[in-house]
Motif scaffolding. Sequence first.
Motif, PDB file in Angstrom:
ATOM      1  N   HIS A  17      11.035   0.879   7.283  1.00 50.47           N
ATOM      2  CA  HIS A  17      10.482  -0.169   7.310  1.00 50.47           C
ATOM      3  C   HIS A  17       9.059   0.657   7.488  1.00 50.47           C
ATOM      4  CE1 HIS A  17      10.799   0.410  11.775  1.00 50.47           C
ATOM      5  NE2 HIS A  17       9.769   0.320  11.881  1.00 50.47           N
ATOM      6  N   ASP A  20       6.479   2.505   2.597  1.00 50.76           N
ATOM      7  CA  ASP A  20       5.729   1.828   1.675  1.00 50.76           C
ATOM      8  C   ASP A  20       6.830   0.106   0.603  1.00 50.76           C
ATOM      9  OD1 ASP A  20       2.969   2.079   2.305  1.00 50.76           O
ATOM     10  OD2 ASP A  20       2.736   3.858   0.175  1.00 50.76           O
ATOM     11  N   GLU A  21       7.447   0.934   0.586  1.00 48.34           N
ATOM     12  CA  GLU A  21       8.822   1.006  -0.286  1.00 48.34           C
ATOM     13  C   GLU A  21      10.278   0.824   0.532  1.00 48.34           C
ATOM     14  OE1 GLU A  21       8.639  -1.377  -2.702  1.00 48.34           O
ATOM     15  OE2 GLU A  21       6.223  -1.116  -2.780  1.00 48.34           O
ATOM     16  N   PRO A  22      11.343   0.666   0.568  1.00 45.55           N
ATOM     17  CA  PRO A  22      12.079   0.549   1.179  1.00 45.55           C
ATOM     18  C   PRO A  22      13.012   1.667   0.870  1.00 45.55           C
ATOM     19  CG  PRO A  22      12.790  -1.645   0.206  1.00 45.55           C
ATOM     20  CD  PRO A  22      11.727  -1.290  -0.699  1.00 45.55           C
ATOM     21  N   ARG A  24      15.060   5.243  -1.142  1.00 46.56           N
ATOM     22  CA  ARG A  24      15.785   4.972  -1.593  1.00 46.56           C
ATOM     23  C   ARG A  24      16.890   6.142  -1.519  1.00 46.56           C
ATOM     24  NH1 ARG A  24      12.252   5.208  -7.321  1.00 46.56           N
ATOM     25  NH2 ARG A  24      10.986   3.254  -6.187  1.00 46.56           N
TER      26      ARG A  24
END
Length: 134
Positions: A17, A20-22, A24
Amino acid sequence: MEIRRVTSYDDVVAVGHLFDEPPREAAGRRFLAEAGNHLLVAYADGRPAGFVTGVETTHPDKGTEMFVYELGVEDEFQRRGIGTALVEALLLLARERGCFGAFTATEPDNAAALATYARTRADAEPTVSLSWTF
């Protein structure tokens, strides 16, 4: 506050969290598998509060230096010195690993980042950043 180096993908997911993004999975596992990649997480009140990533880069005529890739602190934990502590911990790790220096880049209007880097005694040098997206 405690700063820990993240070495397992499960730990990456637990602090995902903050990014910026989940995360990968393939990229997270690859990042952790590289000996010159580093993810440090600050925990405050027992919770993940911020992170810094660093990537060692080596050039034949210069040696190895640390690229401060990304720094982030949760809104509720900002202005407590967590960003500064994370950068200082990464710089210490860079020295321990034999890096001759470190560098980073940020937007000219990112006042929080510029203030954090100034507190860690970074020298601001005018540069132009270019990128390619594939």
